[in-house]
Design a protein around this motif. Structure first.
Motif, PDB file in Angstrom:
ATOM      1  N   GLY A   7       0.828  -1.216   0.000  1.00 23.33           N
ATOM      2  CA  GLY A   7       0.000   0.000   0.000  1.00 23.33           C
ATOM      3  C   GLY A   7       0.853   1.253   0.000  1.00 23.33           C
ATOM      4  O   GLY A   7       1.601   1.489   0.941  1.00 23.33           O
ATOM      5  N   GLU A  30       2.251  -1.676  -4.514  1.00 29.35           N
ATOM      6  CA  GLU A  30       1.002  -0.918  -4.631  1.00 29.35           C
ATOM      7  C   GLU A  30       0.198  -1.554  -5.765  1.00 29.35           C
ATOM      8  O   GLU A  30       0.713  -1.714  -6.865  1.00 29.35           O
ATOM      9  CB  GLU A  30       1.326   0.554  -4.911  1.00 29.35           C
ATOM     10  N   ASP A 286      -5.458   3.142   7.876  1.00 32.07           N
ATOM     11  CA  ASP A 286      -6.886   2.825   7.773  1.00 32.07           C
ATOM     12  C   ASP A 286      -7.150   1.322   7.773  1.00 32.07           C
ATOM     13  O   ASP A 286      -8.211   0.868   8.206  1.00 32.07           O
ATOM     14  CB  ASP A 286      -7.467   3.420   6.480  1.00 32.07           C
ATOM     15  N   THR A 299      -5.645  10.890   8.342  1.00 32.68           N
ATOM     16  CA  THR A 299      -4.278  11.083   7.868  1.00 32.68           C
ATOM     17  C   THR A 299      -3.322  11.278   9.044  1.00 32.68           C
ATOM     18  O   THR A 299      -2.207  10.746   9.048  1.00 32.68           O
ATOM     19  CB  THR A 299      -4.248  12.272   6.889  1.00 32.68           C
ATOM     20  N   ALA A 302      -2.446   7.957  10.443  1.00 36.70           N
ATOM     21  CA  ALA A 302      -1.537   7.205   9.563  1.00 36.70           C
ATOM     22  C   ALA A 302      -0.099   7.694   9.739  1.00 36.70           C
ATOM     23  O   ALA A 302       0.841   6.895   9.830  1.00 36.70           O
ATOM     24  CB  ALA A 302      -1.982   7.350   8.106  1.00 36.70           C
TER      25      ALA A 302
HETATM   26  C1  LIG Z   1      -8.163   7.348  -3.701  1.00 39.73           C
HETATM   27  C2  LIG Z   1      -8.340   7.781  -2.276  1.00 39.73           C
HETATM   28  C3  LIG Z   1      -8.986   8.988  -1.995  1.00 39.73           C
HETATM   29  C4  LIG Z   1      -9.159   9.404  -0.662  1.00 39.73           C
HETATM   30  N1  LIG Z   1      -9.773  10.593  -0.423  1.00 39.73           N
HETATM   31  C5  LIG Z   1      -9.911  11.036   0.847  1.00 39.73           C
HETATM   32  C6  LIG Z   1     -10.518  12.303   1.126  1.00 39.73           C
HETATM   33  O1  LIG Z   1     -10.917  13.025   0.219  1.00 39.73           O
HETATM   34  N2  LIG Z   1     -10.640  12.688   2.420  1.00 39.73           N
HETATM   35  C7  LIG Z   1     -10.183  11.900   3.451  1.00 39.73           C
HETATM   36  O2  LIG Z   1     -10.308  12.290   4.615  1.00 39.73           O
HETATM   37  N3  LIG Z   1      -9.608  10.696   3.217  1.00 39.73           N
HETATM   38  C8  LIG Z   1      -9.457  10.254   1.949  1.00 39.73           C
HETATM   39  N4  LIG Z   1      -8.865   9.030   1.704  1.00 39.73           N
HETATM   40  C9  LIG Z   1      -8.442   8.218   2.855  1.00 39.73           C
HETATM   41  C10 LIG Z   1      -7.140   8.745   3.481  1.00 39.73           C
HETATM   42  O3  LIG Z   1      -6.096   8.710   2.547  1.00 39.73           O
HETATM   43  C11 LIG Z   1      -6.836   7.873   4.671  1.00 39.73           C
HETATM   44  O4  LIG Z   1      -7.893   7.982   5.625  1.00 39.73           O
HETATM   45  C12 LIG Z   1      -5.599   8.224   5.484  1.00 39.73           C
HETATM   46  O5  LIG Z   1      -4.724   9.108   4.837  1.00 39.73           O
HETATM   47  C13 LIG Z   1      -4.838   6.953   5.879  1.00 39.73           C
HETATM   48  O6  LIG Z   1      -4.102   6.509   4.762  1.00 39.73           O
HETATM   49  P1  LIG Z   1      -3.724   4.984   4.452  1.00 39.73           P
HETATM   50  O7  LIG Z   1      -2.385   5.045   3.804  1.00 39.73           O
HETATM   51  O8  LIG Z   1      -3.928   4.136   5.637  1.00 39.73           O
HETATM   52  O9  LIG Z   1      -4.814   4.520   3.384  1.00 39.73           O
HETATM   53  P2  LIG Z   1      -5.060   4.997   1.888  1.00 39.73           P
HETATM   54  O10 LIG Z   1      -4.706   6.431   1.709  1.00 39.73           O
HETATM   55  O11 LIG Z   1      -6.438   4.569   1.578  1.00 39.73           O
HETATM   56  O12 LIG Z   1      -3.984   4.159   1.016  1.00 39.73           O
HETATM   57  C14 LIG Z   1      -4.055   2.757   0.840  1.00 39.73           C
HETATM   58  C15 LIG Z   1      -3.248   2.381  -0.394  1.00 39.73           C
HETATM   59  O13 LIG Z   1      -3.167   0.958  -0.465  1.00 39.73           O
HETATM   60  C16 LIG Z   1      -3.418   0.534  -1.786  1.00 39.73           C
HETATM   61  N5  LIG Z   1      -3.913  -0.850  -1.749  1.00 39.73           N
HETATM   62  C17 LIG Z   1      -5.150  -1.301  -1.387  1.00 39.73           C
HETATM   63  N6  LIG Z   1      -5.203  -2.644  -1.450  1.00 39.73           N
HETATM   64  C18 LIG Z   1      -3.975  -3.062  -1.839  1.00 39.73           C
HETATM   65  C19 LIG Z   1      -3.415  -4.348  -2.062  1.00 39.73           C
HETATM   66  N7  LIG Z   1      -4.131  -5.485  -1.892  1.00 39.73           N
HETATM   67  N8  LIG Z   1      -2.115  -4.426  -2.443  1.00 39.73           N
HETATM   68  C20 LIG Z   1      -1.370  -3.299  -2.631  1.00 39.73           C
HETATM   69  N9  LIG Z   1      -1.856  -2.044  -2.433  1.00 39.73           N
HETATM   70  C21 LIG Z   1      -3.144  -1.931  -2.034  1.00 39.73           C
HETATM   71  C22 LIG Z   1      -4.428   1.543  -2.298  1.00 39.73           C
HETATM   72  O14 LIG Z   1      -4.464   1.568  -3.720  1.00 39.73           O
HETATM   73  C23 LIG Z   1      -3.883   2.839  -1.704  1.00 39.73           C
HETATM   74  O15 LIG Z   1      -2.900   3.424  -2.526  1.00 39.73           O
HETATM   75  C24 LIG Z   1      -8.689   8.585   0.400  1.00 39.73           C
HETATM   76  C25 LIG Z   1      -8.037   7.374   0.109  1.00 39.73           C
HETATM   77  C26 LIG Z   1      -7.849   6.977  -1.209  1.00 39.73           C
HETATM   78  C27 LIG Z   1      -7.142   5.661  -1.509  1.00 39.73           C
END
Ligand SMILES: Cc1cc2nc3c(=O)[nH]c(=O)nc-3n(C[C@H](O)[C@H](O)[C@H](O)COP(=O)(O)OP(=O)(O)OC[C@H]3O[C@@H](n4cnc5c(N)ncnc54)[C@H](O)[C@@H]3O)c2cc1C
Length: 400
Positions: A7, A30, A286, A299, A302
């Motif tokens: 991810g 990713e 998340d 965010t 995270a």
């Molecule tokens: C496209 C998108 C738009 C968002 N828009 C908003 C917003 O407008 N406002 C807000 O508050 N939060 C938004 N979020 C959520 C926000 O980014 C998260 O709440 C926070 O930043 C925690 O981030 P994270 O890295 O845990 O998860 P995320 O930011 O969701 O990132 C997870 C990543 O893991 C990747 N992934 C998923 N499954 C797999 C797999 N099986 N193998 C490899 N990679 C994988 C996804 O493609 C993504 O790039 C959004 C998330 C995404 C993905």
């Protein structure tokens, strides 16, 4: 230590940043073929702001600020009901001092780490075999490799979570759906976040960005899956139907919806996992603890979680002690973030005319100078309720 991170959102690259600082070797897979840069404004608050300062990136984040001046609640004619300017606090305010587009933060973190970490786009874990000395991972794209630790930072929709970490997951729906997209900026737009309530538990919000567009979100109280019911047609048709009679900015934003190529619809749900690690696999961001966008903390959690996980792994000889310490530090912080104020999200989404009038009266009161202390509590997520561990001594010893 060889660490595989699945991810490349916010949590994954943040973790890679800190791990490389401590001398760990990182591979990031990713599933998307390119970095995902969608998303709207996200906040960096409280302890996360301090982590970003320790990364030396506070100025870089400030330079990419959306420039939002504050939050203004408007009525159907566009007049202000109440307004809350941005504060210069690390934590308070509906508009945080550090507001940045999610995509710009993801790009910044990726740029900062791509030289040292091995990024593989269009890659996904197929299977994980946890052994005593290492973990063997095979990929959907073929081949297998061994690592010392696997971190799943795959966001709220993580598919590998249940099968790989083998923990009991509870999903708690908030009964709210949000559709995000952007429209062209017009001469009448300013740099305030404008929030409009329509009857029937619906809101329309318009936020400035630093790319010359206006970020729209449509939210409504419902558990319906907008994107998966064939009888309802495309999500755009259904959203148009739901908001056609909403008044206020509805005409403009629905006209823009027809042309939008960045529509993203999300049913808000929190993720609670009994434990975040199992053997040599661990959850982060998340995927472990989604608090939802209405918490204002996704965010920040995270960024802080990545800092704590990397630091505790560096601080302990045995990975299982580092993983236990990570959960000990983060669990109370996450619990507070998930504990949303009573009535969330229903109070901010009144259905009836009396409910809307009561909400607007409360906003007017909260916006008056006499209510400054109440206001601070209303818009202050618990972002600073964590004593950040200090790992600075490890940076020099591990990376030297
Ligand atoms: C496209 C998108 C738009 C968002 N828009 C908003 C917003 O407008 N406002 C807000 O508050 N939060 C938004 N979020 C959520 C926000 O980014 C998260 O709440 C926070 O930043 C925690 O981030 P994270 O890295 O845990 O998860 P995320 O930011 O969701 O990132 C997870 C990543 O893991 C990747 N992934 C998923 N499954 C797999 C797999 N099986 N193998 C490899 N990679 C994988 C996804 O493609 C993504 O790039 C959004 C998330 C995404 C993905």
């Amino acid at each position: 230590m060889r660490v595989l991170i699945s991810g490349a959102g916010i949590a994954g690259p943040s973790l890679a940043w800190w791990l490389q600082r401590y001398g760990f070797a990182c591979t990031v897979v990713e599933r998307s073929p390119t970095l995902r840069t969608e998303g709207q404004n996200v906040d960096i608050r409280g302890a996360a702001r301090e982590v970003v300062r320790r990364m030396g990136l506070d100025d870089e984040v400030a330079a990419r600020s959306t420039g939002e001046q504050g939050t203004r609640f408007i009525d159907g004619a566009g007049h202000s009901v109440a307004e809350f300017p941005v504060t210069h606090s690390d934590t308070e305010g509906a508009t945080a001092e550090r507001e940045i587009l999610r995509g710009q933060l993801a790009s910044l973190l990726y740029e900062q780490t791509r030289g040292a970490a091995d990024y593989r786009f269009g890659h996904r874990i197929a299977e994980v075999r946890d052994g005593e000395r290492e973990v063997t991972v095979s990929f959907d794209q073929g081949g297998s490799e061994s690592f010392d630790l696997v971190v799943l930072a795959e966001g709220v929709n993580s598919r590998s979570r249940d099968s790989i970490v083998n923990t009991a997951i509870t999903e708690r729906s908030l009964g709210l759906t949000i559709a995000y997209y952007s429209v062209e900026r017009s001469a009448a737009d300013d740099d305030w976040w404008r929030w409009y309530n329509a009857l029937g538990g619906r809101t329309i919000s318009l936020r400035p960005d630093n790319l010359g567009r206006i970020r729209v979100s449509l939210s409504f109280l419902s558990d319906a899956r907008v994107d998966s019911d064939p009888d309802l047609g495309s999500p755009k048709d259904e959203l148009t139907e739901r908001f056609r009679d909403a008044g206020g900015p509805a005409g403009r934003v629905l006209a823009g919806l027809a042309d939008a190529d960045d529509l993203y619809v999300e049913r808000l749900r929190q993720i609670r996992a009994d434990r975040w690690s199992n053997g040599r696999t661990v959850l982060l961001g998340d995927a472990a603890w989604c608090a939802t966008p209405v918490s204002g903390m996704g965010t920040s959690l995270a960024v802080v979680g990545a800092y704590v996980l990397a630091g505790e792994l560096a601080a302990h000889v045995h990975h299982q002690d580092g993983l236990a310490a990570y959960e000990r530090v983060m669990r109370p912080y996450v619990d507070q973030a998930q504990d949303l104020p009573p009535g969330t999200p229903r109070l901010a989404h009144p259905r009836s005319r009396p409910g809307l009038a009561a909400f607007r009266t409360a906003l007017r009161l909260a916006g008056s100078p006499a209510f400054a202390p109440v206001r601070r509590r209303m818009f202050a997520p618990p972002a600073d309720r964590l004593q950040l561990p200090d790992f600075r001594h490890l940076e020099t010893t591990r990376s030297s």
